[in-house]
Design a protein around this motif. Structure first.
Motif, PDB file in Angstrom:
ATOM      1  N   ILE A 134       7.279 -44.734  13.117  1.00  0.00           N
ATOM      2  CA  ILE A 134       5.929 -44.249  12.862  1.00  0.00           C
ATOM      3  C   ILE A 134       6.032 -42.803  12.402  1.00  0.00           C
ATOM      4  CG2 ILE A 134       4.706 -45.783  14.439  1.00  0.00           C
ATOM      5  CD1 ILE A 134       4.717 -43.565  16.522  1.00  0.00           C
ATOM      6  N   THR A 135       5.063 -42.377  11.635  1.00  0.00           N
ATOM      7  CA  THR A 135       4.984 -40.975  11.247  1.00  0.00           C
ATOM      8  C   THR A 135       3.875 -40.348  12.079  1.00  0.00           C
ATOM      9  OG1 THR A 135       5.701 -41.480   9.004  1.00  0.00           O
ATOM     10  CG2 THR A 135       4.609 -39.362   9.352  1.00  0.00           C
ATOM     11  N   VAL A 136       4.234 -39.360  12.855  1.00  0.00           N
ATOM     12  CA  VAL A 136       3.298 -38.687  13.737  1.00  0.00           C
ATOM     13  C   VAL A 136       2.994 -37.317  13.145  1.00  0.00           C
ATOM     14  CG1 VAL A 136       2.955 -37.796  16.072  1.00  0.00           C
ATOM     15  CG2 VAL A 136       4.224 -39.925  15.730  1.00  0.00           C
ATOM     16  N   ILE A 137       1.721 -36.943  13.149  1.00  0.00           N
ATOM     17  CA  ILE A 137       1.323 -35.621  12.662  1.00  0.00           C
ATOM     18  C   ILE A 137       0.991 -34.768  13.878  1.00  0.00           C
ATOM     19  CG2 ILE A 137      -0.326 -34.341  11.247  1.00  0.00           C
ATOM     20  CD1 ILE A 137      -0.632 -36.949   9.587  1.00  0.00           C
ATOM     21  N   ASP A 138       1.714 -33.652  14.024  1.00  0.00           N
ATOM     22  CA  ASP A 138       1.491 -32.804  15.194  1.00  0.00           C
ATOM     23  C   ASP A 138       0.253 -31.919  15.015  1.00  0.00           C
ATOM     24  OD1 ASP A 138       2.239 -30.604  13.645  1.00  0.00           O
ATOM     25  OD2 ASP A 138       4.244 -30.459  14.506  1.00  0.00           O
ATOM     26  N   GLU A 139      -0.013 -31.116  16.028  1.00  0.00           N
ATOM     27  CA  GLU A 139      -1.219 -30.278  16.003  1.00  0.00           C
ATOM     28  C   GLU A 139      -1.202 -29.238  14.892  1.00  0.00           C
ATOM     29  OE1 GLU A 139       1.735 -28.967  19.043  1.00  0.00           O
ATOM     30  OE2 GLU A 139       0.505 -30.772  18.968  1.00  0.00           O
ATOM     31  N   ASP A 140      -0.027 -28.953  14.337  1.00  0.00           N
ATOM     32  CA  ASP A 140       0.078 -27.998  13.231  1.00  0.00           C
ATOM     33  C   ASP A 140      -0.003 -28.692  11.875  1.00  0.00           C
ATOM     34  OD1 ASP A 140       0.457 -25.893  15.054  1.00  0.00           O
ATOM     35  OD2 ASP A 140       2.602 -26.307  15.149  1.00  0.00           O
ATOM     36  N   GLY A 141      -0.175 -30.021  11.876  1.00  0.00           N
ATOM     37  CA  GLY A 141      -0.271 -30.761  10.620  1.00  0.00           C
ATOM     38  C   GLY A 141       1.073 -31.153  10.033  1.00  0.00           C
ATOM     39  N   ASN A 142       2.150 -30.950  10.788  1.00  0.00           N
ATOM     40  CA  ASN A 142       3.488 -31.325  10.311  1.00  0.00           C
ATOM     41  C   ASN A 142       3.740 -32.806  10.593  1.00  0.00           C
ATOM     42  OD1 ASN A 142       4.126 -28.577   9.673  1.00  0.00           O
ATOM     43  ND2 ASN A 142       4.475 -28.235  11.852  1.00  0.00           N
ATOM     44  N   GLU A 143       4.296 -33.503   9.596  1.00  0.00           N
ATOM     45  CA  GLU A 143       4.639 -34.908   9.791  1.00  0.00           C
ATOM     46  C   GLU A 143       6.038 -35.012  10.387  1.00  0.00           C
ATOM     47  OE1 GLU A 143       4.214 -37.298   6.317  1.00  0.00           O
ATOM     48  OE2 GLU A 143       2.079 -36.894   6.149  1.00  0.00           O
ATOM     49  N   GLU A 144       6.191 -35.932  11.314  1.00  0.00           N
ATOM     50  CA  GLU A 144       7.493 -36.139  11.935  1.00  0.00           C
ATOM     51  C   GLU A 144       7.754 -37.632  12.045  1.00  0.00           C
ATOM     52  OE1 GLU A 144      10.064 -34.121  15.370  1.00  0.00           O
ATOM     53  OE2 GLU A 144       7.999 -34.507  15.926  1.00  0.00           O
ATOM     54  N   LEU A 145       8.900 -38.064  11.561  1.00  0.00           N
ATOM     55  CA  LEU A 145       9.279 -39.472  11.642  1.00  0.00           C
ATOM     56  C   LEU A 145       9.810 -39.746  13.042  1.00  0.00           C
ATOM     57  CD1 LEU A 145       9.572 -42.153  10.087  1.00  0.00           C
ATOM     58  CD2 LEU A 145      11.920 -41.463   9.583  1.00  0.00           C
ATOM     59  N   CYS A 146       9.253 -40.765  13.674  1.00  0.00           N
ATOM     60  CA  CYS A 146       9.667 -41.111  15.031  1.00  0.00           C
ATOM     61  C   CYS A 146      10.049 -42.578  15.090  1.00  0.00           C
ATOM     62  CB  CYS A 146       8.526 -40.859  16.010  1.00  0.00           C
ATOM     63  SG  CYS A 146       8.067 -39.126  16.152  1.00  0.00           S
ATOM     64  N   GLU A 147      10.987 -42.883  15.965  1.00  0.00           N
ATOM     65  CA  GLU A 147      11.384 -44.270  16.185  1.00  0.00           C
ATOM     66  C   GLU A 147      10.639 -44.796  17.401  1.00  0.00           C
ATOM     67  OE1 GLU A 147      15.290 -47.069  16.487  1.00  0.00           O
ATOM     68  OE2 GLU A 147      15.292 -45.218  15.328  1.00  0.00           O
ATOM     69  N   ILE A 148      10.119 -46.016  17.271  1.00  0.00           N
ATOM     70  CA  ILE A 148       9.396 -46.627  18.377  1.00  0.00           C
ATOM     71  C   ILE A 148      10.400 -47.187  19.371  1.00  0.00           C
ATOM     72  CG2 ILE A 148       7.834 -48.502  19.040  1.00  0.00           C
ATOM     73  CD1 ILE A 148       6.583 -48.212  16.204  1.00  0.00           C
ATOM     74  N   LEU A 149      10.265 -46.776  20.623  1.00  0.00           N
ATOM     75  CA  LEU A 149      11.115 -47.302  21.683  1.00  0.00           C
ATOM     76  C   LEU A 149      10.574 -48.676  22.095  1.00  0.00           C
ATOM     77  CD1 LEU A 149      13.550 -46.550  23.397  1.00  0.00           C
ATOM     78  CD2 LEU A 149      11.988 -45.484  25.021  1.00  0.00           C
ATOM     79  N   PHE A 150       9.292 -48.734  22.471  1.00  0.00           N
ATOM     80  CA  PHE A 150       8.626 -50.007  22.731  1.00  0.00           C
ATOM     81  C   PHE A 150       7.126 -49.765  22.854  1.00  0.00           C
ATOM     82  CE2 PHE A 150       9.391 -48.396  26.980  1.00  0.00           C
ATOM     83  CZ  PHE A 150       8.312 -48.828  27.747  1.00  0.00           C
ATOM     84  N   THR A 151       6.375 -50.852  22.767  1.00  0.00           N
ATOM     85  CA  THR A 151       4.929 -50.794  22.959  1.00  0.00           C
ATOM     86  C   THR A 151       4.560 -51.804  24.036  1.00  0.00           C
ATOM     87  OG1 THR A 151       4.490 -52.468  21.278  1.00  0.00           O
ATOM     88  CG2 THR A 151       4.485 -50.177  20.543  1.00  0.00           C
ATOM     89  N   PHE A 152       3.424 -51.578  24.680  1.00  0.00           N
ATOM     90  CA  PHE A 152       2.924 -52.543  25.656  1.00  0.00           C
ATOM     91  C   PHE A 152       1.414 -52.382  25.779  1.00  0.00           C
ATOM     92  CE2 PHE A 152       3.710 -48.754  28.149  1.00  0.00           C
ATOM     93  CZ  PHE A 152       2.698 -48.734  29.097  1.00  0.00           C
ATOM     94  N   GLU A 153       0.768 -53.412  26.312  1.00  0.00           N
ATOM     95  CA  GLU A 153      -0.678 -53.389  26.518  1.00  0.00           C
ATOM     96  C   GLU A 153      -0.970 -53.309  28.005  1.00  0.00           C
ATOM     97  OE1 GLU A 153      -2.863 -56.520  24.581  1.00  0.00           O
ATOM     98  OE2 GLU A 153      -1.423 -56.552  22.930  1.00  0.00           O
ATOM     99  N   SER A 154      -2.089 -52.676  28.320  1.00  0.00           N
ATOM    100  CA  SER A 154      -2.536 -52.611  29.708  1.00  0.00           C
ATOM    101  C   SER A 154      -3.947 -53.175  29.790  1.00  0.00           C
ATOM    102  CB  SER A 154      -2.523 -51.167  30.209  1.00  0.00           C
ATOM    103  OG  SER A 154      -3.236 -51.073  31.431  1.00  0.00           O
ATOM    104  N   GLU A 155      -4.096 -54.295  30.489  1.00  0.00           N
ATOM    105  CA  GLU A 155      -5.433 -54.846  30.697  1.00  0.00           C
ATOM    106  C   GLU A 155      -6.229 -53.927  31.613  1.00  0.00           C
ATOM    107  OE1 GLU A 155      -5.419 -58.904  31.966  1.00  0.00           O
ATOM    108  OE2 GLU A 155      -4.115 -59.521  30.318  1.00  0.00           O
ATOM    109  N   GLU A 156      -5.541 -53.292  32.548  1.00  0.00           N
ATOM    110  CA  GLU A 156      -6.204 -52.400  33.507  1.00  0.00           C
ATOM    111  C   GLU A 156      -6.962 -51.282  32.796  1.00  0.00           C
ATOM    112  OE1 GLU A 156      -5.056 -49.370  37.185  1.00  0.00           O
ATOM    113  OE2 GLU A 156      -3.498 -50.640  36.311  1.00  0.00           O
ATOM    114  N   PHE A 157      -6.332 -50.691  31.762  1.00  0.00           N
ATOM    115  CA  PHE A 157      -6.951 -49.573  31.060  1.00  0.00           C
ATOM    116  C   PHE A 157      -7.576 -50.004  29.730  1.00  0.00           C
ATOM    117  CE2 PHE A 157      -3.707 -47.538  33.755  1.00  0.00           C
ATOM    118  CZ  PHE A 157      -4.550 -46.724  34.501  1.00  0.00           C
TER     119      PHE A 157
END
Length: 93
Positions: free
Chosen positions: A8-31
């Motif tokens: 994913i490409t994440v844009i930080d608070e300064d507007g800089n783009e950073e390429l990141c690797e996804i470790l894992f995703t999950f869903e929470s029914e609770e939240f």
């Protein structure tokens, strides 16, 4: 948030783009949210011990270019830490 295969490409608070690797995703029914754990691809983010800082955000699934939202509560952080420990524990086996 833009995403490809496992990145994913994440844009930080300064507007800089950073390429990141996804470790894992999950869903929470609770939240009622989905969560993504990821880390920057650039090796400069390793600390002195060679450990990589892992980031976590929530998102709404199904949005093509959904926005990553900050984790808002201690309860959510507890859930994320528990999921991460489980994930890392499975990795070691």
């Amino acid at each position: 948030m833009e995403h490809g295969d496992n990145h994913i490409t994440v844009i930080d608070e300064d507007g800089n783009e950073e390429l990141c690797e996804i470790l894992f995703t999950f869903e929470s029914e609770e939240f009622g949210k989905s969560y993504v754990l990821y880390y920057p691809v650039s090796a400069e983010d390793e600390d002195e011990d060679g450990e990589i800082e892992i980031h976590a955000s929530s998102f709404i699934p199904g949005e093509e270019q959904g926005d990553l939202k900050p984790i808002e509560s201690d309860e959510e952080w507890d859930l994320i830490e528990e999921m991460l420990e489980t994930f890392l524990g499975e990795d070691e086996e």
